[in-house]
Enzyme design. Structure first.
Site, short mmCIF file in Angstrom:
data_model
loop_
_atom_site.label_atom_id
_atom_site.label_comp_id
_atom_site.label_asym_id
_atom_site.label_seq_id
_atom_site.Cartn_x
_atom_site.Cartn_y
_atom_site.Cartn_z
N LEU A 583 80.99 31.25 -56.92
CA LEU A 583 81.96 30.15 -56.82
C LEU A 583 81.48 28.89 -57.53
CD1 LEU A 583 83.01 30.45 -53.05
CD2 LEU A 583 84.27 31.25 -55.07
N GLY A 584 80.17 28.71 -57.58
CA GLY A 584 79.64 27.51 -58.24
C GLY A 584 78.13 27.46 -58.14
N GLY A 587 72.35 21.84 -57.12
CA GLY A 587 70.93 21.61 -56.99
C GLY A 587 70.30 22.47 -55.92
N PHE A 588 71.10 22.85 -54.91
CA PHE A 588 70.61 23.68 -53.81
C PHE A 588 70.41 25.11 -54.26
CE2 PHE A 588 70.31 24.23 -49.18
CZ PHE A 588 70.43 25.59 -49.06
N GLY A 589 71.34 25.60 -55.05
CA GLY A 589 71.30 26.99 -55.48
C GLY A 589 72.69 27.44 -55.89
N ASP A 702 75.11 11.00 -49.42
CA ASP A 702 75.43 11.59 -50.72
C ASP A 702 76.94 11.80 -50.86
OD1 ASP A 702 74.75 12.43 -53.25
OD2 ASP A 702 74.32 14.49 -52.67
#
Length: 871
Positions: A583-584, A587-589, A702
């Protein structure tokens, strides 16, 4: 007080009478001269000097050492030095648009017994002029004043103490020393003579100082006793023009005059003064070319007999490597060599910093005078340069092409007495006014309600009386604090405003509030009651409370305490069909599509091993979302924590994130204005819940368009809580923390201080709102105003809402609701967090925007019905 006023009047009259004897417009200040010794006439020049006491508000008086006094003129024997403060300024009344020769004198004279020459900077208004680091020097500059007040400031740059002996101003005609831009800093001014000495006033009517230069060995001095016609506006002294230098041998073809520029890249203007001193015979000719750095700037020039002429360039010049060479080259038809009487050179100083808005400077100085404020920093320009901003002021000077404006005035605990002065209304761009904790009396003036930009008024802790003006009470988006004024009449009835439905909106006058906040307050109170009831009756609901977040939820325990909703890695593989559909990425993964039990769609975010976000943020987000539930916060279906396999499993948001829709990456139709307002409102409600509905309150940290997700119905949910922080101590207003967030959305105050408050989220939300209005990137390196807030601020000065609104909307919106949204966004991004609205206030204002837009859409629908034809 009366005695002081009488003394000032007498001193002003004496000063006026004295100056009337000098050339018109001359200002001669003997710095450090006592009032008792002022004025006096200087013997060598005949000029009258006065004390500087009425022109500067700080500094101490000093004198050069006794043994040096006989070597210098009287004005140079005293000085004023400035041990206190960084910037100390002289303020002089001048005529706007007039060109002045400004001459300060610096003679150290070991006045302090240290025998160390100080080093400091000199400013003209808000702009750096020159560094002073030599003894016995006179600095000169030709400067056109942009206002009726000229400020010359001495600025401390290290440990040494600035000082000054004299300050002199001489008005000049507009048509001499012309230049394209900037001011002209003295480089040299010379004449040629065998007689040593300087020439100054009264020989030079403009009080320019001419330095004598001896001729080279193969040059000679020509002189005359005849009068020179010097009436060409430059008005050079007869003594200067009655001498000239020329080669001894008539056969000499070239005269050369070299000099160096510092810095080498400087631009300069050169002024050459000529007059023929010899009566030439019929067969004699003196003709030459003026050549600068190898380029002929004036061809075949012949000086006129006993008549002064000035040759100069109309554009600034530069020299290769800063090495300049002027040549006077004899032409082929000339029988005599070149000559020259005098020359001057000035380097160009560009003063880029525009002075603060003149009307606002006058207003703030009137306020200073009325209340007798003697703040150390209140000298020079109020707003610029930024490092010398007056204490208690905030200014907006983001646009270099327009004058800075004063946006905030804080005179809290300043010992103010008397009434609230009318002059304050002349600060037309003021957003915040704090007059708290003084001894002000009288009523609350109605003009405060007419100040369109004013958002915050703090009048608490004074001795005000009377009734609060109804206009002030009814003003929307205004925080008003009048606590601690026992004589002020503000009963509940007088502080009530009826809304359109006849409801009452109580405006508490003891704490800062925003107009029309009643419904939000009611909602918050109801929510708190609801939470308390649920807390006291846990058996009524199997799910964890949606309002209470334990203070230890950010503990450093190695594993997550709650075991509910935990999936194995094998289950993650199954639900994602071995990570088949992406899906996308972030920065997390990577985020994968999945389903639980083949029915519930989910989004699975796998933590990358190289992720900077890390386990700590993974743990924080899980513990937050397991405990916190709100319709506008993304729901956590579960998580996986199995060795190094970490995953977050969210409810599936079919329409992706807001950024994809604004940027067009997702395709499909354009979000209309009504939909954008709905999305903004729902995102704001999610933030409001974090700030007000959670105990302790949560700060997201954020907030940005990529963290605002949309489901299949375009319902909005705030996501990505890995950076969120709680306030573990009840009543705590901020926490100190390492800065985290996204560039462009990050609160500048938080970035600067490391102090995190819920107002940091408010700032970020303001950025999001501007993106939704404009569809412009937050940071655009190709845009003159790189940050979206600067760009919008610049465009708003034109007053055209269409210039900032997303052109994809094709004008299909209620301009009033757009204006309101823009104003709300800009207030969210106020540099001072204290003056930003709360998220509750933001929610209320967005509801009004949406209601306005919805009513327009309804009226448009009715307006398209077929009307009966006239018969």
């Amino acid at each position: 007080m009366e005695r002081h006023c009488l003394f000032f009047v007498i001193f002003s009259l004496i000063l006026h009478l004295v100056q009337a004897q000098d050339p018109i417009g001359f200002i001669n200040l003997d710095c450090g001269l006592s009032i008792q010794g002022s004025p006096y006439k200087e013997s060598s020049t005949g000029l009258t000097y006065t004390s500087d006491d009425g022109f500067v508000q700080s500094g101490k008086i000093g004198k050069i050492t006794k043994e040096l006094e006989s070597l210098y003129k009287k004005p140079e024997r005293t000085l004023r030095y400035f041990p206190d403060g960084v910037r100390n300024c002289f303020s002089l009344n001048v005529t706007r648009g007039t060109k002045y020769l400004i001459k300060p004198t610096f003679l150290y004279g070991n006045y302090d017994g240290r025998n160390v020459i100080p080093d400091f900077d000199l400013y003209i208004g808000p702009n750096m002029w020159i560094t002073v680091n030599t003894d016995n020097t006179i600095k000169e500059i030709l400067h056109v004043s942009k206002s009726n007040t000229l400020q010359v400031c001495l600025v401390k740059t290290g440990t040494s103490i600035p000082y000054i002996n004299t300050l002199e101003l001489r008005p000049l005609a507009d048509d001499i020393y012309t230049n394209e831009s900037g001011s002209l800093n003295y480089l040299f001014r010379v004449y040629y003579s065998n007689l040593k000495g300087y020439i100054e006033y009264p020989d030079d009517v403009h009080d320019r100082i001419w330095k004598q230069i001896l001729p080279y060995q193969d040059w000679q001095i020509l002189t005359t006793n005849l009068q020179i016609n010097v009436s060409n506006d430059y008005d050079l002294p007869q003594r200067v023009m009655k001498t000239a230098v020329t080669p001894i041998k008539a056969s000499t073809t070239t005269m050369e005059f070299p000099w160096n520029l510092e810095p080498p890249t400087s631009q300069f203007y050169l002024f050459l003064h000529f007059a023929e001193l010899q009566s030439l015979q019929a067969n004699e000719t003196r003709e030459f070319n003026v050549v600068l750095n190898g380029n002929v700037t004036f061809k075949s020039y012949s000086p006129k007999f006993l008549e002064m002429q000035t040759v100069y360039s109309t554009a600034p010049k530069q020299c290769d490597g800063g090495k300049c060479l002027l040549q006077l080259v004899k032409t082929s038809r000339s029988t005599l060599p070149p000559l020259i009487n005098a020359m001057e050179a000035y380097t160009v100083l560009d003063f880029p910093q525009i002075e603060t808005n003149v009307d606002e400077v006058i207003a703030i100085k009137n306020i200073q005078s009325t209340y007798g404020l003697s703040k150390t920093t209140w000298q020079g320009d109020p707003c610029v340069p930024k490092k010398f901003l007056w204490d208690g002021l905030n200014c907006n000077n983001s646009d270099d092409s327009t004058p800075p404006i004063i946006t905030s005035l804080n005179l809290s605990s300043s010992g103010l007495t008397g009434i609230i002065v009318l002059t304050i209304q002349n600060l037309a761009n003021l957003q915040e006014l704090d007059l708290s904790n003084n001894n002000l009396s009288g009523g609350v003036p109605e003009f405060l309600a007419d100040m369109k930009s004013l958002l915050v008024i703090n009048l608490s802790g004074n001795n005000l009386s009377g009734v609060v003006p109804q206009k002030l009470i009814e003003k929307k988006m205004l925080k008003l604090n009048i606590e601690g004024n026992p004589k002020l009449n503000c009963t509940v009835e007088s502080c009530v405003n009826k809304d359109e439905e006849g409801g009452r909106q109580i405006k508490s006058m003891t704490i800062p509030i925003v107009a029309s906040i009643g419904s939000v307050v009611a909602f918050t109170v109801a929510l708190m009651i609801f939470c308390v009831v649920r807390k006291n009756n846990p058996s009524n609901d199997e799910a964890p409370t949606s309002c209470m977040l334990p203070a230890d939820s950010r503990s450093s325990e190695p594993t997550i305490v709650t075991k509910n909703k935990k999936f194995t890695y094998a289950e993650v593989l199954t639900m994602t069909n071995n990570f088949q559909k992406i899906l996308g990425k972030g920065g997390f993964g990577i985020v994968y599509y999945g389903s639980v039990n083949g029915t519930e769609q989910v989004a699975v975010k796998m933590l990358s091993h190289s992720s900077a976000q890390g386990y700590k943020q993974f743990k924080a987000e899980v513990e937050l979302l397991l405990r916190v539930h709100h319709k506008n916060l993304v729901g956590l279906v579960g998580y996986c924590e199995e060795g190094d396999k970490l995953a977050l499993i969210y409810e599936y948001m079919a329409n992706g994130d807001l950024d994809e829709h604004m940027s067009g990456k997702r395709g499909g139709s354009i979000l209309n204005w009504g939909t954008r307002l709905k999305i903004a409102l729902e995102a704001a409600q999610g933030l409001e819940y974090l700030h007000n509905g959670c105990k302790p309150l949560m700060v997201h940290r954020d907030v940005k368009t990529t963290n605002i997700l949309l489901n299949e119905h375009f319902d909005t949910k705030l996501a990505d809580f890995g950076l969120s922080r709680s306030f573990p101590i009840e009543g705590e207003t901020h926490v100190s923390t390492v800065v985290a967030g996204t560039i462009g959305y990050l609160d500048p105050e938080y970035y600067r201080t490391n102090w995190l408050t819920e107002k940091s989220d408010v700032y970020s939300f303001g950025v999001v709102l501007l993106v939704m209005i404009t569809n412009q990137p937050v940071i655009d390196q190709n845009r003159e105003k790189r940050h979206i807030a600067e760009w919008v601020g610049g465009m708003l000065t034109k007053g055209d809402i269409k210039s900032i609104t997303d052109p994809n909307l094709l004008g299909d919106y209620n301009s009033g609701s757009v204006w309101k949204a823009v104003e709300l966004a800009m207030s969210c991004m106020n540099p001072s967090s204290m003056t930003r609205p709360t998220m509750s206030q933001v929610v209320f204002e967005l509801k009004e925007c949406l209601a306005s837009e919805s009513s327009r859409e309804v009226s448009m629908t009715f307006g398209t019905e077929v009307a009966p034809m006239a018969r």
